[in-house]
Design a protein around this motif. Sequence first.
Motif, PDB file in Angstrom:
ATOM      1  N   GLY A 184       0.809  -1.205   0.000  1.00  0.00           N
ATOM      2  CA  GLY A 184       0.000   0.000   0.000  1.00  0.00           C
ATOM      3  C   GLY A 184       0.842   1.255   0.000  1.00  0.00           C
ATOM      4  O   GLY A 184       1.834   1.351   0.736  1.00  0.00           O
ATOM      5  N   SER A 185       0.475   2.206  -0.844  1.00  0.00           N
ATOM      6  CA  SER A 185       1.141   3.502  -0.893  1.00  0.00           C
ATOM      7  C   SER A 185       0.147   4.559  -0.458  1.00  0.00           C
ATOM      8  O   SER A 185      -0.874   4.782  -1.116  1.00  0.00           O
ATOM      9  CB  SER A 185       1.639   3.803  -2.319  1.00  0.00           C
ATOM     10  N   TRP A 313      -6.699  -1.442   4.013  1.00  0.00           N
ATOM     11  CA  TRP A 313      -6.947  -2.685   4.730  1.00  0.00           C
ATOM     12  C   TRP A 313      -8.299  -3.284   4.322  1.00  0.00           C
ATOM     13  O   TRP A 313      -8.407  -4.477   4.046  1.00  0.00           O
ATOM     14  CB  TRP A 313      -6.916  -2.460   6.238  1.00  0.00           C
ATOM     15  N   ASN A 314      -9.311  -2.440   4.293  1.00  0.00           N
ATOM     16  CA  ASN A 314     -10.667  -2.911   4.011  1.00  0.00           C
ATOM     17  C   ASN A 314     -10.837  -3.370   2.562  1.00  0.00           C
ATOM     18  O   ASN A 314     -11.564  -4.345   2.293  1.00  0.00           O
ATOM     19  CB  ASN A 314     -11.679  -1.810   4.315  1.00  0.00           C
ATOM     20  N   THR A 315     -10.171  -2.705   1.629  1.00  0.00           N
ATOM     21  CA  THR A 315     -10.396  -2.999   0.215  1.00  0.00           C
ATOM     22  C   THR A 315      -9.402  -3.979  -0.389  1.00  0.00           C
ATOM     23  O   THR A 315      -9.736  -4.715  -1.319  1.00  0.00           O
ATOM     24  CB  THR A 315     -10.326  -1.715  -0.621  1.00  0.00           C
ATOM     25  N   ALA A 320      -6.340  -9.741   0.852  1.00  0.00           N
ATOM     26  CA  ALA A 320      -5.178 -10.461   0.316  1.00  0.00           C
ATOM     27  C   ALA A 320      -4.524 -11.343   1.382  1.00  0.00           C
ATOM     28  O   ALA A 320      -3.968 -12.402   1.064  1.00  0.00           O
ATOM     29  CB  ALA A 320      -4.150  -9.475  -0.236  1.00  0.00           C
ATOM     30  N   LEU A 321      -4.600 -10.911   2.639  1.00  0.00           N
ATOM     31  CA  LEU A 321      -4.016 -11.674   3.730  1.00  0.00           C
ATOM     32  C   LEU A 321      -4.975 -12.723   4.287  1.00  0.00           C
ATOM     33  O   LEU A 321      -4.599 -13.536   5.135  1.00  0.00           O
ATOM     34  CB  LEU A 321      -3.573 -10.739   4.853  1.00  0.00           C
ATOM     35  N   GLY A 322      -6.229 -12.658   3.841  1.00  0.00           N
ATOM     36  CA  GLY A 322      -7.222 -13.585   4.370  1.00  0.00           C
ATOM     37  C   GLY A 322      -7.585 -13.276   5.805  1.00  0.00           C
ATOM     38  O   GLY A 322      -7.970 -14.166   6.573  1.00  0.00           O
ATOM     39  N   ALA A 323      -7.463 -11.983   6.178  1.00  0.00           N
ATOM     40  CA  ALA A 323      -7.720 -11.588   7.573  1.00  0.00           C
ATOM     41  C   ALA A 323      -9.019 -10.783   7.682  1.00  0.00           C
ATOM     42  O   ALA A 323      -9.484 -10.196   6.728  1.00  0.00           O
ATOM     43  CB  ALA A 323      -6.554 -10.747   8.083  1.00  0.00           C
TER      44      ALA A 323
END
Length: 323
Positions: A184-185, A313-315, A320-323
Amino acid sequence: MISRGRIVAVVIAVVTAVLGVALPAHAQPQGAHITGIEHVNDRWDKVSVFSPSMNKVIVNDVFKAPKAGAPTFYLLPGIDGGDDLDGPRPPGTKSWFGMTDIQGFFANKNVNVVSPLGGAFSWYTDWVADPGKQYQTYMTRELPPLINAEYKTNGRNAVGGLSSTGGTAVDYAVQAPGLYRAVGSYSGFLTPADNAQQVALTLGSGGASADAMWGPPGGPLWIAHDPSKNVAKLAGTAVYVAASGSGNVGAVDRLPDGFGPNITGGFIERIIADSTRVFADSAAAAGIPITYIVRPDGSHTWGLFESEMQESWNTTIGPALGA
């Protein structure tokens, strides 16, 4: 009975952990390792790690996942390395854990959040002419295995950065394929090769030379570390990039009433917005899917960075982390 030598070794470890000072070459232990852990509260640790590539100890804020087997989300500091260089905040508090609600936002999320401190004016990359700045090595080879072992993670990682380190976070996925599933940037600089003068001015404000980082501007290392010129290598990585299109102060900035237009921050954010758009256009041309967000307001503030991080994080990153 504890020997005098053992006592001296413990004292040295404590001092280096607190101050982040380099160890003399003859005292350098072999291999990256944890030198100490301070428990701030039941979820927040400060983990001191010896970096053999830089021969010094780095302190890292860690917000622990509530359960073992969780992924890890790394957050890089800005150009000041988490220190308030011109203000009243104590060292290490102009950081993700000091300026944003990490504990509140991630309280009910099963993820370890890790943020290194220090590294002012380092761009969080490896420098060709400064052995004390080898932060890419630290973030891609030294720190993650230690975090994985200490916190019993599942080995899935993501990384985000703000401003100067936003492009660096994306670059990590280029330089260390497969290590970070998502990047993320947050109002980050994604076109350093074509804007080397901007990079040089930023580093120069801290007394650092851009030539010492990647060699003469325009050289092969500048191109190799430019996310906009390496988008094809991001295939398979979840990518989030965002910036404010206007640079105008908005509610997202959370500035005090009467603060004013934040001219400097707005100017920087507009430069960042152009850089982010170029990166997004390059990704589209290469057929690489990314999440690209243009915010209506925001003037390069911690309020904006936090909002972008939470949105990422939400999008993008959480899924991607499956969290």
